[in-house]
Design a protein around this motif. Structure first.
Motif, PDB file in Angstrom:
ATOM      1  N   UNK A 171     102.909   6.544  24.415  1.00 44.43           N
ATOM      2  CA  UNK A 171     103.099   6.876  23.573  1.00 44.43           C
ATOM      3  C   UNK A 171     104.741   6.797  23.334  1.00 44.43           C
ATOM      4  N   UNK A 172     105.627   7.048  23.686  1.00 42.59           N
ATOM      5  CA  UNK A 172     107.001   6.430  24.226  1.00 42.59           C
ATOM      6  C   UNK A 172     107.031   5.461  23.543  1.00 42.59           C
ATOM      7  N   UNK A 173     106.029   4.581  25.039  1.00 42.15           N
ATOM      8  CA  UNK A 173     106.652   3.059  25.688  1.00 42.15           C
ATOM      9  C   UNK A 173     105.808   2.119  24.240  1.00 42.15           C
ATOM     10  N   UNK A 174     105.162   2.446  23.841  1.00 43.44           N
ATOM     11  CA  UNK A 174     104.118   1.848  22.562  1.00 43.44           C
ATOM     12  C   UNK A 174     105.349   1.936  21.860  1.00 43.44           C
ATOM     13  N   UNK A 175     105.690   2.563  21.199  1.00 48.01           N
ATOM     14  CA  UNK A 175     106.618   2.320  20.100  1.00 48.01           C
ATOM     15  C   UNK A 175     107.686   0.945  20.202  1.00 48.01           C
ATOM     16  N   UNK A 176     108.120   0.831  21.364  1.00 46.74           N
ATOM     17  CA  UNK A 176     108.926  -0.347  21.222  1.00 46.74           C
ATOM     18  C   UNK A 176     108.435  -1.111  22.110  1.00 46.74           C
ATOM     19  N   UNK A 177     107.467  -1.186  22.738  1.00 51.22           N
ATOM     20  CA  UNK A 177     106.639  -2.069  23.821  1.00 51.22           C
ATOM     21  C   UNK A 177     106.699  -3.766  23.082  1.00 51.22           C
ATOM     22  N   UNK A 178     106.927  -4.598  23.048  1.00 53.45           N
ATOM     23  CA  UNK A 178     106.436  -5.909  22.558  1.00 53.45           C
ATOM     24  C   UNK A 178     104.842  -6.352  23.418  1.00 53.45           C
TER      25      UNK A 178
END
Ligand SMILES: NC(=O)c1ccc[n+]([C@@H]2O[C@H](COP(=O)([O-])OP(=O)(O)OC[C@H]3O[C@@H](n4cnc5c(N)ncnc54)[C@H](OP(=O)(O)O)[C@@H]3O)[C@@H](O)[C@H]2O)c1
Length: 285
Positions: free
Chosen positions: A159-166
């Motif tokens: 979830x933390x990664x999906x916040x900014x993953x393009x």
């Protein structure tokens, strides 16, 4: 059920890249003769997918064995991983280049973040991951990794990664085996298009002592190792069995000529005594 018939049959990642359905593990395989020989035997036995990591200390030997095999570059798949002291944009690019150099490759097929929440940066992962992931995305866009992903990520780390993953990770490599199925992570990874790679599919050897698994394996005239690898494939995981022993390396490839019944798949899913003791938020590294 699985349609795979050989080690060169592939899963397709969310970006269309093909990944051979069983990988060869190299954790705890010593650099030098041990790594060179085991990777050589694996390639001779038909493996076309090798899993290593910078922290395993054997990238150079793995790269040498692959080069010596003479197999064309587009016919094998190599994964490596960035370890825990190394985070942030610059450090990630530098570590990636170190791994490429160690392996003697111009590109890797899959580059992974080894652990989500390193001791050195403990609980700063939402911030620490962002620079690392941006570097991984740039490496991917430049074609220096054909796919990028994560390892040991639970739902909250994803979830933390999906916040900014393009670019969403293509893979989550986690410990999966009979009695250790991490249903929440598996469900969430799949929902988001990540392929699950099963590390320690033999429980780092411990599962091979299980009388329950031996009883099931006997029904199919297979070894417990073959049963566990087959189970992983039937679960839709990509198993990464490791061995440094020629006969075992060969034995572990013979997993395409039998089908485990649904009752036995379920019995293995429910197996007791193989719980994961390495929670990524508490590991001492
Ligand atoms: N991302 C991560 O954090 C992470 C963590 C752990 C592992 N991994 C990856 O997953 C791979 C596999 O996991 P693992 O290394 O924990 O171990 P594993 O594949 O679950 O088990 C390997 C052990 O089983 C033995 N073995 C293998 N085949 C056998 C057979 N047919 N009969 C009897 N014994 C057999 C091996 O012995 P010998 O080698 O002596 O033959 C070794 O002791 C690693 O090598 C690594 O690439 C990733």
């Amino acid at each position: 059920m699985s349609d795979f018939k050989s080690l060169t049959d592939c899963y397709t990642l969310s970006n269309g890249v093909k990944i051979p359905c069983v990988g060869f593990g190299t954790w705890q395989t010593k650099s030098g003769d041990e790594a060179e020989n085991s990777v050589k035997w694996a390639l001779e036995s038909g493996y076309r997918h090798i899993d290593t990591a910078w922290i395993y200390g054997n990238e150079e030997s793995v790269g040498k064995a692959i080069k010596d095999s003479g197999i064309p570059r587009d016919q094998y798949f190599v994964t490596t991983k960035i370890f825990n002291r190394h985070r942030g944009y610059k450090d990630t690019i530098e570590m990636f280049e170190t791994s490429l150099k160690n392996l003697g490759l111009f590109y890797v097929d899959l580059y992974l973040i080894h652990w989500p929440n390193p001791l050195h940066f403990r609980n700063a992962f939402p911030r620490i991951l962002s620079g690392t992931w941006r570097a991984m995305e740039d490496i991917y866009k430049e074609g220096r990794a054909r796919a990028i992903g994560v390892s040991n990520f639970c739902v909250r780390h994803l979830d933390a990664l999906f916040e900014y993953a393009e670019i969403k990770p293509h893979v989550n490599q986690i410990r999966l085996g009979p009695g250790d199925t991490k249903d929440d992570v598996v469900y969430y990874s799949r929902k988001n298009g990540l392929l699950l790679e099963a590390y320690s599919p033999l429980g780092t050897g411990e599962l091979l002592k299980s009388p329950e698994l031996k009883e099931i394996a006997d029904k199919y005239n297979k070894s417990v190792a073959q049963l566990c690898i087959r189970w992983s494939i039937q679960m839709g995981f990509l198993p990464l069995p490791k061995s440094v022993t020629k006969e075992r390396i060969e034995e572990n490839t013979n997993v395409f000529d039998f089908e485990i019944s649904q009752d036995d798949v379920r019995a293995m899913w429910l197996l007791k005594g193989n719980a994961d003791t390495w929670h990524p938020d508490f590991v001492p590294w």
